[in-house]
Design a protein around this motif. Structure first.
Motif, PDB file in Angstrom:
ATOM      1  N   GLU A   3       0.832  -1.166   0.041  1.00 43.04           N
ATOM      2  CA  GLU A   3       0.047   0.045  -0.046  1.00 43.04           C
ATOM      3  C   GLU A   3       0.817   1.136   0.003  1.00 43.04           C
ATOM      4  O   GLU A   3       1.929   1.443   0.729  1.00 43.04           O
ATOM      5  CB  GLU A   3      -0.861   0.026   1.289  1.00 43.04           C
ATOM      6  N   ALA A   4       0.556   2.310  -0.877  1.00 43.86           N
ATOM      7  CA  ALA A   4       1.374   3.503  -0.993  1.00 43.86           C
ATOM      8  C   ALA A   4       1.227   4.281   0.245  1.00 43.86           C
ATOM      9  O   ALA A   4      -0.151   4.646   0.124  1.00 43.86           O
ATOM     10  CB  ALA A   4       1.193   4.220  -2.241  1.00 43.86           C
ATOM     11  N   PHE A   5       2.172   4.680   1.170  1.00 48.85           N
ATOM     12  CA  PHE A   5       1.555   5.272   2.177  1.00 48.85           C
ATOM     13  C   PHE A   5       3.138   6.043   2.831  1.00 48.85           C
ATOM     14  O   PHE A   5       4.046   5.171   3.113  1.00 48.85           O
ATOM     15  CB  PHE A   5       0.929   4.628   3.323  1.00 48.85           C
ATOM     16  N   SER A   6       2.905   7.154   3.166  1.00 40.57           N
ATOM     17  CA  SER A   6       3.914   7.618   3.660  1.00 40.57           C
ATOM     18  C   SER A   6       3.290   8.625   4.971  1.00 40.57           C
ATOM     19  O   SER A   6       2.474   9.340   4.459  1.00 40.57           O
ATOM     20  CB  SER A   6       4.903   8.650   2.928  1.00 40.57           C
ATOM     21  N   GLY A   7       3.539   8.169   6.079  1.00 38.28           N
ATOM     22  CA  GLY A   7       2.876   8.901   7.143  1.00 38.28           C
ATOM     23  C   GLY A   7       3.502   8.950   8.481  1.00 38.28           C
ATOM     24  O   GLY A   7       4.707   8.857   8.489  1.00 38.28           O
ATOM     25  N   ALA A   8       2.736   9.408   9.657  1.00 32.52           N
ATOM     26  CA  ALA A   8       3.426   9.304  10.717  1.00 32.52           C
ATOM     27  C   ALA A   8       2.635   8.788  11.994  1.00 32.52           C
ATOM     28  O   ALA A   8       1.508   8.698  11.937  1.00 32.52           O
ATOM     29  CB  ALA A   8       3.982  11.018  11.259  1.00 32.52           C
ATOM     30  N   SER A   9       3.204   8.230  13.114  1.00 41.05           N
ATOM     31  CA  SER A   9       2.693   7.597  14.123  1.00 41.05           C
ATOM     32  C   SER A   9       3.384   8.123  15.333  1.00 41.05           C
ATOM     33  O   SER A   9       4.642   8.103  15.315  1.00 41.05           O
ATOM     34  CB  SER A   9       2.440   6.011  13.871  1.00 41.05           C
ATOM     35  N   ASP A  10       2.607   7.882  16.580  1.00 42.52           N
ATOM     36  CA  ASP A  10       3.471   7.936  17.882  1.00 42.52           C
ATOM     37  C   ASP A  10       3.937   6.584  17.854  1.00 42.52           C
ATOM     38  O   ASP A  10       5.250   6.911  18.497  1.00 42.52           O
ATOM     39  CB  ASP A  10       2.078   8.130  18.893  1.00 42.52           C
ATOM     40  N   PHE A  11       3.526   5.629  17.695  1.00 41.07           N
ATOM     41  CA  PHE A  11       4.217   4.388  17.881  1.00 41.07           C
ATOM     42  C   PHE A  11       4.211   3.587  16.365  1.00 41.07           C
ATOM     43  O   PHE A  11       2.968   3.429  15.944  1.00 41.07           O
ATOM     44  CB  PHE A  11       3.534   3.511  18.985  1.00 41.07           C
ATOM     45  N   VAL A  12       5.268   2.822  16.173  1.00 39.12           N
ATOM     46  CA  VAL A  12       5.375   2.212  15.168  1.00 39.12           C
ATOM     47  C   VAL A  12       5.917   0.554  15.685  1.00 39.12           C
ATOM     48  O   VAL A  12       6.790   0.687  16.451  1.00 39.12           O
ATOM     49  CB  VAL A  12       6.120   2.636  13.753  1.00 39.12           C
ATOM     50  N   VAL A  13       5.131  -0.212  15.396  1.00 41.28           N
ATOM     51  CA  VAL A  13       5.592  -1.656  15.822  1.00 41.28           C
ATOM     52  C   VAL A  13       6.077  -2.528  14.300  1.00 41.28           C
ATOM     53  O   VAL A  13       5.199  -2.734  13.430  1.00 41.28           O
ATOM     54  CB  VAL A  13       4.463  -2.576  16.452  1.00 41.28           C
ATOM     55  N   VAL A  14       7.328  -2.866  14.471  1.00 39.59           N
ATOM     56  CA  VAL A  14       7.574  -3.604  13.100  1.00 39.59           C
ATOM     57  C   VAL A  14       7.584  -5.009  13.589  1.00 39.59           C
ATOM     58  O   VAL A  14       8.244  -5.503  14.274  1.00 39.59           O
ATOM     59  CB  VAL A  14       9.049  -3.076  12.924  1.00 39.59           C
TER      60      VAL A  14
END
Length: 405
Positions: A3-14
């Motif tokens: 999915e084409a997405f560039s964004g921001a989050s408080d928390f990213v879980v990889v």
């Protein structure tokens, strides 16, 4: 395509295996803005959290881990209630063998008030004639089998219900520090910004460690993380007759109200003989409910990272496990009807790695024995990541060595 997405989050879980899914669920329930980045799909078949069969047990020589299982079981029960489906099927467990020390395990369970029996080899053979016990045996009926894939999907689903966003087919390449936090780069050129990052990449972690913008001192202090390509084999039952001792409750029923295939009549086992450590459990839907899953613990070859797995079964390992079944498991047809490879990711002492520096948390739950702790690992990791609590010192980089399994 991702999915084409560039964004921001408080928390990213990889990583959306058991540990990553549990961490994302815990963070989302607390109201944090969470994005899950998964290189494939949740509980991907090439990771460590796929399939329907992982052992849930209380027996550890270290009381710390037994107490942690008790705490984790409460979270498993809450997760099952929240998703409306049982995730642990009761089968009980037997532990035996000259290197397993059933008497020590029994003393730990007694100290924690966990139901158990210590049986002679003869009494155990009379109860479970499908197993050729070679020492006294610890039996504890509270053990069972975890539906790993079902648990991952349940926790991801609950995280999404609480506002988390799942981006599948988003493979992390590197992480760079920014003024506001971190920028994560995918292998296809996408980016995602985050104030806080949790890396729960399983067997891919060793290859990523140098790409995470970690301080040199922190990186140097991390324990070595090794990855093995393990093998598991499925052997058909010779006899499906239930055992009289087996626990019977609603959790062992299938969707139609009848007894689930094999439920309550085939205990899970861990056997530490002088020349091999083997484990087994009912194989569940992974192999059509037709037999027992049996494997040699840490019997696979070491690989640099999960990216180097081949999926090819080692003929020498197959031979060792077949010979083991012929010798110790008369209740099984000794010719495997299905086989697979899987990943074990471990630290040298098999303690978990849950540590944090500069708003980046590393989570490696040791897939050789970590599945049963998944909801608790998620709670620990979320506490550390959002600053609401800590984790046991033994999981930080300065922790002393300990023997766990």
């Amino acid at each position: 395509m991702p999915e084409a997405f560039s964004g921001a989050s408080d928390f990213v879980v990889v990583g959306a295996g058991l540990a990553g899914a549990a961490t994302a669920w815990q963070l989302a329930v607390r109201g944090h803005q969470v994005t899950i980045l998964e290189r494939n799909v949740p509980a991907s078949h090439d990771g460590s959290s796929h399939g329907s069969a992982r052992i849930f047990r209380y027996a550890y020589p270290d009381p710390f881990y037994t107490r942690a299982v008790v705490e984790s079981k409460g979270l498993w029960d809450g997760l099952s209630a929240a998703c409306g489906a049982p995730l642990i099927t009761p089968f009980g467990a037997v532990d035996y063998g000259p290197e397993r020390n059933p008497r020590l395990l029994a003393s730990v369970l007694a100290g924690e008030g966990i139901e158990h029996e210590l049986l002679s080899a003869a009494d155990a053979r009379a109860r479970w004639p499908q197993i050729a016990f070679d020492t006294e045996v610890l039996w504890h009926p509270g053990a069972g089998v975890i539906d790993a894939e079902g648990a991952v999907n349940a926790m991801v689903g609950l995280a999404v219900e609480h506002g988390a966003r799942l981006l599948a087919n988003w493979e992390l390449q590197r992480v760079e520090r920014t003024g506001a936090g971190y920028r994560l780069h995918s292998t296809t050129g996408q980016t995602h910004d985050a104030g806080n990052v949790v890396i729960s990449a399983g067997g891919w972690l060793p290859a990523l460690l140098g790409q995470l913008s970690l301080p040199a001192g922190f990186l140097a202090g991390l324990p070595e993380v090794t990855v093995r390509q393990e093998q598991a084999f499925h052997f058909k039952y010779r006899d499906h007759a239930p055992a009289d001792h087996a626990p019977k409750d609603d959790a062992s029923k299938d969707d139609d109200g009848g007894a689930a295939p094999g439920a309550g009549c085939r205990p899970t086992f861990i056997h530490k003989a002088a020349d091999i450590q083997a484990y087994g459990l009912p194989g569940g839907r992974d192999a059509g409910f037709a037999g027992q899953k049996v494997a040699e613990y840490n019997g696979g070859k070491l690989i640099p990272s999960a990216a180097r797995q081949t999926g090819e079964v080692d003929p020498a390992n197959r031979r060792r496990v077949v010979e083991y079944v012929q010798r110790y498991l008369p209740g099984l047809d000794p010719q495997p009807y299905a086989e697979t490879t899987c990943l074990f990711t471990n630290t040298p002492n098999e303690d978990f790695l849950i540590d944090r520096v500069d708003n980046l948390t590393i989570v490696s739950p040791c897939s050789g024995h970590g599945a049963k702790f998944a909801p608790l690992i998620g709670q620990w990791a979320a506490d550390l990541a959002d600053g609401s609590g800590g984790v046991p010192d033994r999981f930080r980089t300065a922790s002393p060595a300990a023997v766990t399994t």
